[in-house]
Design a protein around this motif. Structure first.
Motif, PDB file in Angstrom:
ATOM      1  N   ASN A 115     -29.737  93.511 130.595  1.00 49.94           N
ATOM      2  CA  ASN A 115     -28.667  92.482 129.979  1.00 49.94           C
ATOM      3  C   ASN A 115     -29.080  91.956 128.778  1.00 49.94           C
ATOM      4  O   ASN A 115     -30.017  91.328 128.455  1.00 49.94           O
ATOM      5  N   PHE A 116     -28.237  91.954 127.581  1.00 49.97           N
ATOM      6  CA  PHE A 116     -28.582  91.908 126.412  1.00 49.97           C
ATOM      7  C   PHE A 116     -27.847  90.995 125.747  1.00 49.97           C
ATOM      8  O   PHE A 116     -26.355  91.148 125.845  1.00 49.97           O
ATOM      9  N   ASP A 117     -28.167  90.059 124.795  1.00 53.19           N
ATOM     10  CA  ASP A 117     -27.156  89.487 124.022  1.00 53.19           C
ATOM     11  C   ASP A 117     -27.871  88.976 122.678  1.00 53.19           C
ATOM     12  O   ASP A 117     -28.941  89.148 122.579  1.00 53.19           O
TER      13      ASP A 117
ATOM     14  N   SER B  40     -24.091 104.404 122.884  1.00 59.13           N
ATOM     15  CA  SER B  40     -23.699 103.204 121.998  1.00 59.13           C
ATOM     16  C   SER B  40     -22.364 103.124 122.108  1.00 59.13           C
ATOM     17  O   SER B  40     -21.549 103.923 122.473  1.00 59.13           O
ATOM     18  N   THR B  41     -21.818 101.744 121.625  1.00 53.95           N
ATOM     19  CA  THR B  41     -20.596 101.546 121.592  1.00 53.95           C
ATOM     20  C   THR B  41     -20.188 100.734 120.349  1.00 53.95           C
ATOM     21  O   THR B  41     -21.073  99.950 119.809  1.00 53.95           O
ATOM     22  N   THR B  42     -19.099 100.873 119.684  1.00 54.98           N
ATOM     23  CA  THR B  42     -18.925  99.957 118.413  1.00 54.98           C
ATOM     24  C   THR B  42     -17.425  99.099 118.801  1.00 54.98           C
ATOM     25  O   THR B  42     -16.528  99.490 119.254  1.00 54.98           O
TER      26      THR B  42
ATOM     27  N   LYS C 255     -26.260  99.456 120.935  1.00 57.40           N
ATOM     28  CA  LYS C 255     -27.143 100.746 121.176  1.00 57.40           C
ATOM     29  C   LYS C 255     -28.304 100.120 122.070  1.00 57.40           C
ATOM     30  O   LYS C 255     -29.344 100.033 121.411  1.00 57.40           O
ATOM     31  N   PRO C 256     -28.460  99.845 123.333  1.00 52.87           N
ATOM     32  CA  PRO C 256     -29.433  99.368 124.027  1.00 52.87           C
ATOM     33  C   PRO C 256     -30.501 100.831 124.351  1.00 52.87           C
ATOM     34  O   PRO C 256     -29.931 101.837 124.630  1.00 52.87           O
TER      35      PRO C 256
ATOM     36  N   TYR D 231     -28.032  95.234 118.611  1.00 53.78           N
ATOM     37  CA  TYR D 231     -26.684  95.190 117.865  1.00 53.78           C
ATOM     38  C   TYR D 231     -27.060  95.180 116.321  1.00 53.78           C
ATOM     39  O   TYR D 231     -28.143  94.562 115.906  1.00 53.78           O
ATOM     40  N   PHE D 232     -26.161  95.922 115.634  1.00 55.87           N
ATOM     41  CA  PHE D 232     -26.343  95.949 114.219  1.00 55.87           C
ATOM     42  C   PHE D 232     -24.995  96.351 113.765  1.00 55.87           C
ATOM     43  O   PHE D 232     -24.192  96.923 114.049  1.00 55.87           O
TER      44      PHE D 232
END
Length: 366
Positions: free
Chosen positions: A341-343, A285-287, A335-336, A312-313
């Protein structure tokens, strides 16, 4: 009139008469076109059998003013419509109040002509601004326009507009159609010969919608037609030129009119319109932190952040208080759970509800 932060910057009202909420237009020259209520006492026993003496009868009043409040033009239905022009369902023997016109829409067709829609007369009327006289009457008991040889008929219509191609569009509530249904009617009008030609009828198929009260129509720049169904459900439909649906949605409310515009609130803004989280491994995860600026002159709370995926949250504790003309930070985590690839689109919401108002102001981050 509010700015993009919802601060009231100006108020407008009909001068000398009651202001009717059904219509307010800002004209191309900046002047205001307003709809008013012209109430008069009438001895209705001299008008219809069974009528009562001393009844309040409501007429329609139109006023054009400058933004500063100087009256430039005015018109009253009392000089041009008869009380008996009202349709059969208006009780002309009511001893207290008779609303024989019930105007609900105005459109300045040209610099010298006005269109008015009158629900309780089933009529759309064109007015000469220079003389105040009626140019034509369409629908109702005094119809002057035919279509395929038959009189033009509306049923409690709303929201007359002349569109850029020269045609007219009307939201027809359809009270007396069999079966009952609402639609938007687009037609060409030969004003010399007083003949209307139906161009298109926008209907919600296969399931018809009945907006028994209220309703609106808007021709969008690309040629689509945006319809607010008033009390009907679903609330809003956008039609393509061929009549198929481009958009439709429902919400828990009744809207007098619905419009589609490019809009972005400035009630609060964000330090970034989009966030790129880069590349990370699945399960990691990254913030990222964004700042939300409150541009209003009152405190607000960020009450929720809506998102479409679980990748994403928001990790900040909600609600978040942001004082007037101040800012606060919000942490968004990516956090995938799998590779790819996510958006997403995050909708940052300020919801407020009390005894008198329920509202949501929202801004999106991509």
């Amino acid at each position: 009139i509010m700015d993009s932060s919802y601060n009231v910057v100006k108020k407008a009202a009909v001068l000398g008469y009651g202001t009717d909420f059904h219509e307010f237009r800002i004209l191309d020259n900046g002047n205001y076109l307003l709809l008013g209520m012209d109430d008069r006492l009438v001895d209705m026993d001299t008008v219809v059998a069974g009528g009562q003496p001393g009844v309040t009868v409501r007429g329609a009043y139109i006023q054009e003013t400058t933004p500063e409040g100087t009256v430039l033009w005015e018109w009253t239905s009392w000089d041009h419509f008869k009380i008996t022009d009202a349709m059969y369902f208006v009780d002309l023997t009511d001893p207290y109040m008779i609303d024989y016109v019930h105007a609900n829409a105005l459109d300045q067709e040209t610099d010298s002509t006005i269109l008015i829609s009158s629900t309780n007369m089933y009529e759309v009327t064109k007015i000469n601004k220079n003389t105040g006289e009626l140019i034509w009457r369409m629908g109702g008991e005094n119809n002057q326009i035919t279509s395929n040889g038959d009189p033009v008929v509306f049923f409690a219509q709303h929201h007359i507009r002349k569109i850029d191609n020269g045609n007219f569009i009307v939201f027809d509530n359809g009270w007396e159609r069999e079966p009952q249904r609402s639609c938007v009617v687009e037609f060409q009008l030969d004003e010399i010969n007083k003949v209307a030609t139906l161009v298109k009828e926008y209907r919600s198929l296969p399931n018809e919608i009945l907006g028994y009260i209220m309703g609106s129509n808007q021709r969008l720049p690309g040629g689509n037609t945006f319809v607010g169904w008033g009390s009907g459900v679903p609330n809003v439909t956008e039609f393509k030129p061929d009549g198929t649906k481009a958009l439709e949605f429902e919400f828990e409310s009744v809207s007098y009119r619905a419009f589609k515009f490019q809009w972005e609130t400035n009630a609060f803004t964000t330090s970034a319109d989009s966030i790129d989280f880069g590349e990370i491994n699945s399960q990691d995860s990254t913030t990222s932190t964004i700042s939300v600026y409150n541009n209003m002159n009152e405190d607000i709370y960020i009450t929720s952040i809506e998102h479409n995926t679980e990748k994403y949250f928001c990790t900040s504790e909600l609600p978040i208080l942001i004082e007037a003309e101040s800012n606060s930070d919000i942490d968004i985590m990516f956090k995938p759970s799998t590779e790819g690839n996510f958006d997403d689109v995050l909708t940052i919401c300020y919801d407020r509800e009390n005894e008198t108002i329920t509202k949501r102001i929202a801004r999106q981050v991509w």
